[in-house]
Write a protein that holds these residues in place. Sequence first.
Motif, PDB file in Angstrom:
ATOM      1  N   UNK A 741      34.567  67.297  15.389  1.00 32.73           N
ATOM      2  CA  UNK A 741      34.136  67.473  16.774  1.00 32.73           C
ATOM      3  C   UNK A 741      32.794  68.197  16.878  1.00 32.73           C
ATOM      4  N   UNK A 742      32.226  68.560  15.753  1.00 32.27           N
ATOM      5  CA  UNK A 742      30.962  69.302  15.749  1.00 32.27           C
ATOM      6  C   UNK A 742      29.839  68.497  16.396  1.00 32.27           C
ATOM      7  N   UNK A 743      28.830  69.230  16.876  1.00 30.60           N
ATOM      8  CA  UNK A 743      27.571  68.648  17.343  1.00 30.60           C
ATOM      9  C   UNK A 743      27.751  67.582  18.423  1.00 30.60           C
ATOM     10  N   UNK A 744      28.522  67.948  19.433  1.00 30.51           N
ATOM     11  CA  UNK A 744      28.620  67.101  20.606  1.00 30.51           C
ATOM     12  C   UNK A 744      29.645  65.989  20.538  1.00 30.51           C
ATOM     13  N   UNK A 745      30.328  65.825  19.397  1.00 25.24           N
ATOM     14  CA  UNK A 745      31.364  64.786  19.308  1.00 25.24           C
ATOM     15  C   UNK A 745      32.612  65.202  20.099  1.00 25.24           C
ATOM     16  N   UNK A 746      32.814  66.474  20.254  1.00 25.05           N
ATOM     17  CA  UNK A 746      33.956  66.967  20.999  1.00 25.05           C
ATOM     18  C   UNK A 746      33.530  67.762  22.220  1.00 25.05           C
ATOM     19  N   UNK A 784      42.797  69.789  25.118  1.00 20.96           N
ATOM     20  CA  UNK A 784      43.303  68.469  25.488  1.00 20.96           C
ATOM     21  C   UNK A 784      44.543  68.644  26.334  1.00 20.96           C
ATOM     22  N   UNK A 785      44.889  67.595  27.075  1.00 27.39           N
ATOM     23  CA  UNK A 785      46.031  67.648  27.979  1.00 27.39           C
ATOM     24  C   UNK A 785      45.935  66.521  28.974  1.00 27.39           C
ATOM     25  N   UNK A 786      46.502  66.741  30.145  1.00 26.16           N
ATOM     26  CA  UNK A 786      46.549  65.683  31.148  1.00 26.16           C
ATOM     27  C   UNK A 786      45.157  65.238  31.585  1.00 26.16           C
ATOM     28  N   UNK A 787      44.197  66.175  31.596  1.00 27.38           N
ATOM     29  CA  UNK A 787      42.861  65.846  32.090  1.00 27.38           C
ATOM     30  C   UNK A 787      41.926  65.357  30.991  1.00 27.38           C
ATOM     31  N   UNK A 788      42.317  65.519  29.730  1.00 27.08           N
ATOM     32  CA  UNK A 788      41.500  65.061  28.603  1.00 27.08           C
ATOM     33  C   UNK A 788      42.373  64.170  27.746  1.00 27.08           C
ATOM     34  N   UNK A 789      42.028  62.918  27.665  1.00 24.50           N
ATOM     35  CA  UNK A 789      42.835  61.946  26.923  1.00 24.50           C
ATOM     36  C   UNK A 789      42.789  62.227  25.432  1.00 24.50           C
ATOM     37  N   UNK A 790      43.961  62.354  24.845  1.00 26.74           N
ATOM     38  CA  UNK A 790      44.047  62.554  23.405  1.00 26.74           C
ATOM     39  C   UNK A 790      43.542  61.317  22.672  1.00 26.74           C
ATOM     40  N   UNK A 791      43.830  60.140  23.219  1.00 23.90           N
ATOM     41  CA  UNK A 791      43.367  58.895  22.590  1.00 23.90           C
ATOM     42  C   UNK A 791      41.838  58.838  22.571  1.00 23.90           C
ATOM     43  N   UNK A 792      41.214  59.257  23.679  1.00 26.72           N
ATOM     44  CA  UNK A 792      39.750  59.230  23.755  1.00 26.72           C
ATOM     45  C   UNK A 792      39.136  60.215  22.760  1.00 26.72           C
ATOM     46  N   UNK A 794      40.456  61.226  19.968  1.00 24.85           N
ATOM     47  CA  UNK A 794      40.659  60.688  18.624  1.00 24.85           C
ATOM     48  C   UNK A 794      39.637  59.594  18.319  1.00 24.85           C
ATOM     49  N   UNK A 795      39.399  58.718  19.278  1.00 25.87           N
ATOM     50  CA  UNK A 795      38.439  57.636  19.075  1.00 25.87           C
ATOM     51  C   UNK A 795      37.037  58.180  18.826  1.00 25.87           C
ATOM     52  N   UNK A 801      45.593  59.604  17.507  1.00 26.07           N
ATOM     53  CA  UNK A 801      46.209  60.763  18.166  1.00 26.07           C
ATOM     54  C   UNK A 801      47.233  61.486  17.279  1.00 26.07           C
ATOM     55  N   UNK A 802      47.933  60.742  16.401  1.00 22.53           N
ATOM     56  CA  UNK A 802      48.911  61.365  15.508  1.00 22.53           C
ATOM     57  C   UNK A 802      48.279  62.528  14.741  1.00 22.53           C
ATOM     58  N   UNK A 803      47.074  62.295  14.222  1.00 26.64           N
ATOM     59  CA  UNK A 803      46.428  63.317  13.404  1.00 26.64           C
ATOM     60  C   UNK A 803      46.098  64.560  14.218  1.00 26.64           C
ATOM     61  N   UNK A 804      45.575  64.360  15.413  1.00 23.59           N
ATOM     62  CA  UNK A 804      45.218  65.514  16.236  1.00 23.59           C
ATOM     63  C   UNK A 804      46.455  66.322  16.616  1.00 23.59           C
ATOM     64  N   UNK A 805      47.533  65.635  16.941  1.00 25.77           N
ATOM     65  CA  UNK A 805      48.758  66.339  17.328  1.00 25.77           C
ATOM     66  C   UNK A 805      49.344  67.137  16.167  1.00 25.77           C
ATOM     67  N   UNK A 806      49.427  66.500  15.014  1.00 25.55           N
ATOM     68  CA  UNK A 806      50.115  67.145  13.886  1.00 25.55           C
ATOM     69  C   UNK A 806      49.261  68.191  13.190  1.00 25.55           C
ATOM     70  N   UNK A 807      47.960  68.238  13.498  1.00 20.94           N
ATOM     71  CA  UNK A 807      47.089  69.217  12.852  1.00 20.94           C
ATOM     72  C   UNK A 807      47.096  70.581  13.526  1.00 20.94           C
ATOM     73  N   UNK A 808      47.751  70.700  14.692  1.00 19.58           N
ATOM     74  CA  UNK A 808      47.747  71.998  15.368  1.00 19.58           C
ATOM     75  C   UNK A 808      48.452  73.022  14.508  1.00 19.58           C
ATOM     76  N   UNK A 809      47.754  74.084  14.183  1.00 19.10           N
ATOM     77  CA  UNK A 809      48.249  75.089  13.243  1.00 19.10           C
ATOM     78  C   UNK A 809      49.462  75.841  13.781  1.00 19.10           C
TER      79      UNK A 809
END
Length: 819
Positions: A741-746, A784-792, A794-795, A801-809
């Motif tokens: 997500x660095x440098x404007x990707x996130x 992320x949440x209702x106002x920020x699409x997890x799919x978007x 991830x893309x 989205x699986x990776x983003x969800x399961x990576x939460x420490x």
Amino acid sequence: MIQTLHPDQIAAITSGTISLGKTPVEIKRISIDSRQVIDPAHTLFVALVGAKIDGAKFIPQLIKEGLTCFLVSENYAGTNAEVTWIRVADTRQALQQVAAFQRSLFQKPLIGITGSNGKTIVKEWLGQILAEHYSVAKSPKSYNSQVGVPLSVFGMESYHQVAVMEVGISKAGEMKALEKILKPQLGIFTNIGAAHDEGFPSRKEKIREKLQLFQDSEFLIYCRDQLELTEEIQSWIPLEKQIAWSDRAGADFTRSLKVQDQGARIILMKADLSTFTFFTQFADRASLENITHAIVGALTLGMPADLIQQGLTHLKPIEMRLSLKAGINDCMLIDDTYSNDLEGLRIALDFMKLQRKKRRKILILSDLLQQGPSEHWAPEVLRLIQAHEIDLVIGVGRELTVIGEHLDDKAQFFETTDSLLNWLKPEFFHQDLILVTGARAFGFESVINLLQQRIHGTVLEINLNALTHNFNFFKKRLNPQTKVMVMVKAFAYGGGAVEIANHLQSMGVDYLAVAYTDEGVTLRQHGIQLPIMVLNPLEESFHFLRQFDLEPVVFSLDFFQKLNLWAAEQHALLKIHLDFDTGMHRLGFEEEDMKALREQIIASKNLELASIYTHLVGADEQIHEEFSREQLEKFQQMKDILLQGLDKKPLIHALNSGGIIRFPEFQWDMVRLGIGLYGVEVTGGFDAELQSVSTLKTTVSQVKTLMPGETVGYSRKGLMENGGKIATLPIGYADGFDRRFSNGKGYVLIQGKKAAVVGNVCMDMVMVDVSGMEVKAGDEAIVYGEEISLKALAENIGTIPYELLTNISSRVKRVYYLD
């Protein structure tokens, strides 16, 4: 409780047929949930038919528990002569008819609130204001549906002086039934918006449908500045019944606002030029609109302005939810610090009942200020405490002490919250389940802060109601007999396996699946009793499978032989699941293994076949539909070969979340629900139908102003060419915020606006660009949440989205809530 009724009265009210049992019964309570029955001898159980389950399923167990009166569908086959049966054409309609009768007994003012937004907030705030002068009944939380409204009415007691009820509808034709129940004397129409537009032919039709609630009301309060709403009200509601307020002159109440540093001053001028001035600590537009509705409602009821101001002084933001949080010393906290009435207490105790067992159940409770003198509510509070087998009650306030003599040494009372805090010692609590519920005036947030585990400033919130909604979305697409296995592997997709599994268990899920044996062991150690399939059992963990009643997946002839040999040596009987490889080419039996596998199954005395399944490799995507169908056909052939000659038929399953949507004709006996449960609709066809379960949020640590040309972060990757402001957030890649997500990707959302990542994501922090925004330390940032699409998201970084969800420490605190 309700006014006492006899079964024959209920039969008459509902036009039902009655078969009287041998035991006479007086009905004082009505329940639709078998888990919430606390007084079986005086409870009528209404067997509603829902999307996931038929309430009649629980009748045999309720009879064993002593319940003797049931309202059931006319085609229910129960014949137990010991109990009373009331049979009706439609149990939901009958529930509403009983509620309408109970409402007719309440001869005091009832305020009905509807609209697109703000219903719950206006109801809560108006209830708090009115409680300064009246004993108030109000619908708990967001109980505003076809079932929620009747349940709210059952909470109205004879001692209440006014009732405040909210009403919500989602499609045409729903309001008529709710109007028959409530018949409000005073109405409030908060506003109109896009919510549920899809359920109506037009926005005008939606307004007209909602206006049916007020067809017999004496007055209707609304904001005249909402032109679309005003047009319909003025067309359908007689002028003499309208009470309009507006920021423009000429309304019944003309409002002037003076926003100040610490709040806002609201000035209301009536047509006769009489003026009322109020102060509130809120200054945002939505809150001021909601507060104005509440003030005009209170004035219309004749409440003195000084008492209204007194109520406004106590208003705080409403967190309309029960939260389950990790506490100190392995405790669990249920935070219900916004609620302070009997119905809220009942709901919170029911929620407590559903949680996994701890050493003690502790209730920290304040006086019920909104319920009037203690003689009105103390006896019911005592009954609830005893019915829910609370081990320790800690009470705050002068009124609660009246229940102390009935609790012996199981109670401790304090006059003020400060005295409680001085007494509370963290070491006193260990492995306890603690419910904290109290009136705003008692400031129980400080109690929560003392008992809450401190892990990390970043929080992952899990909405258990959204989880239930998503489960029902998929369940409605299944045949009634189709079982559901839910995947809770990888920490339940990051959400926390134990708490989510416990909620799923209470919902009636049939099976759980985990990746590894130790995940199943953890669930068993925390009281999860559902069957658990283990996808990747290791040979060294065989003894745990037996010890904790876990069901391993067997994927090769060699593994079958090893497990069978171990089970025979240990005289163990294990249920197993067979994985067939039809195209994944990861694990699983091949087609040529079928004959030998069948022989091994027949020969084994220690392995019992529970299910056969396969994995679809591309059910998510339309492009792979032909291959998916080839997989399903191959699976059909393989399982038919295997089952020839087997005496017992196992469960058959192949569909995952995407498969449930694309291939419903292949449901077989069970489906496996994974990412869809957590709010991600992988086929893309029903994104709007699912609700976001998880919200990852954090807070701003610091805001810096940078000069043009200055850089941000490691390796100076973030260049502020034109200067600006950055905010530092306490979340990094060690928490699961991906370095890509660095440098404007996130980006994150702060005050509803996107703030892009500047520079590299650090291990524990990230910097975002807040130039042009009024951001300060402590402001909330949504990752992320209702106002920020997890799919978007991830893309954006080329993942799923699986990776983003399961990576939460695991160091990120999980908070579970019911909204």
